[in-house]
Design an enzyme around this catalytic site. Structure first.
Site, PDB file in Angstrom:
ATOM      1  N   CYS A 224      -1.223 -31.778-103.107  1.00 29.82           N
ATOM      2  CA  CYS A 224      -0.231 -30.745-103.444  1.00 29.82           C
ATOM      3  C   CYS A 224       0.433 -30.112-102.226  1.00 29.82           C
ATOM      4  O   CYS A 224       1.656 -29.993-102.156  1.00 29.82           O
ATOM      5  CB  CYS A 224      -0.876 -29.677-104.305  1.00 29.82           C
ATOM      6  SG  CYS A 224      -2.487 -29.148-103.708  1.00 29.82           S
TER       7      CYS A 224
ATOM      8  N   HIS B 266       1.589 -22.714-104.157  1.00 31.17           N
ATOM      9  CA  HIS B 266       1.129 -22.746-102.767  1.00 31.17           C
ATOM     10  C   HIS B 266       2.291 -22.312-101.856  1.00 31.17           C
ATOM     11  O   HIS B 266       3.439 -22.690-102.083  1.00 31.17           O
ATOM     12  CB  HIS B 266       0.750 -24.168-102.345  1.00 31.17           C
ATOM     13  CG  HIS B 266      -0.515 -24.691-102.963  1.00 31.17           C
ATOM     14  ND1 HIS B 266      -1.365 -23.937-103.743  1.00 31.17           N
ATOM     15  CD2 HIS B 266      -1.080 -25.926-102.876  1.00 31.17           C
ATOM     16  CE1 HIS B 266      -2.396 -24.690-104.117  1.00 31.17           C
ATOM     17  NE2 HIS B 266      -2.243 -25.890-103.611  1.00 31.17           N
TER      18      HIS B 266
END
Ligand code: A2P
Length: 341
Positions: A132, A246
């Site tokens: 990710c 994130h």
């Protein structure tokens, strides 16, 4: 893969945080699905999940469950991938694997559709979906490669959803003040720290070199996807009490002086990138802005005060979507676009 009107899809890990996001993304992007198979561990067999207004029963994964499947989206962890990917490929499926199991295998393409779409077509049955934090980093770096990138320093601020549904539940319980126990910083260690109102400089397990696995993924996967085997990357990966999204503070050093304006111009309109960079009006990317989207948001673009070769930026994406499910579905769409008549 043969061209069809509709494709048979299996989702392994359908009950997990990324698996559910995969289902939602398939539905949202209108993927042409024929048969849909939802697979998980035997613990979840018989449970039902909704897709397209219909209830589907979850089945325990077996080799036979992949019979007739065209594309299998995997997000059940590396050991399940190592077990089931060869079986699914033997049944004729192309596997898009979200785990780390195959990412660095030389004959497995590691694909971010905005960055290296052509790599998807050199697969031998398995295509790996990158980590990710790497995906959003390379989406933001790719448009800058032509300036000559020498060195990337990146510190991440990673959401707990990257650790799965259990971690989301644990943080929510901690914040709600009704947690009996606190969150494990990693699944493999006995030491526990609170995650609520805290910041933990550990994502995944520590390796002998003092870096975590997550940090080494940022280095090795970025090199492979960007096709820059000598790229220097200095990573620090940090878990923060955010549920989705994130963030990354990135310093990019180029081989010649490059201005913030040049970087901003190159990123504006680049595939998958949304530039949000108007600090005077408090416009900058943050995880709540990225939540629920497939875009990578970039802002705080500015020259390093100490170095005219370096530009700093802040990069944010939804880790379950662009960082996992969205990217995997985009890869499946590439396969469909490239299917032969
Ligand atoms: P289950 O829900 O039956 O445990 P998360 O990362 O959010 O924890 O989700 C992990 C997903 O992977 C879940 O759907 C989980 O199923 C599935 N899974 C984990 N291990 C296996 C396995 N060995 N075989 C099949 N599915 C697995």
């Amino acid at each position: 893969m043969k061209k069809k009107e509709r494709y048979n899809i299996a989702v392994l890990g359908a009950t997990g945080a990324v698996g559910r996001a995969m289902l939602h993304t398939l539905e949202r992007r209108g993927f042409p699905i024929g048969d849909l198979r939802l697979l998980a561990s035997p613990r979840s067999a018989g449970q039902t999940l909704e897709f397209g207004g219909r209830l589907y029963e979850v089945q325990a994964a077996t080799e036979e469950a992949f019979a007739g499947v065209d594309i299998a989206l995997f997000s059940a962890g590396a050991s399940a991938s190592l077990t089931y990917a060869p079986l699914a490929v033997r049944q004729g499926a192309v596997v898009v694997d979200n785990s780390s199991a195959y990412r660095l295998e030389p004959d497995v393409p590691l694909v971010v559709p905005e960055v290296n779409p052509d790599a998807a077509f050199s697969h031998k049955g398995i295509i790996a979906n990158p980590n990710c934090s790497t995906i959003q980093l390379v989406v933001a770096l790719k448009p800058l490669v032509e300036f000559g990138i020498e060195h990337v320093s990146v510190s991440t601020y990673q959401a707990v959803s990257g650790m799965g549904q259990k971690a989301i539940d644990a943080l929510t319980a901690e914040v709600g003040g009704n947690a009996e126990t606190t969150l494990f910083p990693t699944a493999s260690q006995d030491t526990r720290y609170p995650m609520a109102y805290n910041v933990l400089p550990q994502c995944d397990v520590f390796l002998d070199n003092g870096y975590t696995k997550e940090e080494m993924k940022l280095l090795n996967e970025s090199r492979k996807i960007l096709g820059l085997p000598d790229l220097k990357v200095s990573p620090t990966a940090v878990r923060v009490p955010v549920i989705y999204g994130h963030s990354e503070s990135v310093a990019v050093r180029f081989s010649k002086p490059v201005s913030a304006e040049e970087v901003r111009a190159k990123l504006t309109g680049a595939p998958g990138v949304v530039v949000v960079d108007d600090p005077q009006h408090a416009r900058f990317p943050h995880p709540r802005m990225a939540e629920g989207t497939g875009d990578t948001f970039v802002g705080r673009i500015r020259q390093d005060l100490a170095d005219e070769y370096t530009v700093l930026m802040f990069v944010v994406a939804d880790n379950l979507l662009k960082g996992a499910a969205w990217n995997a579905v985009q890869i499946a769409e590439l396969l469909v676009q490239g299917a032969e008549a």
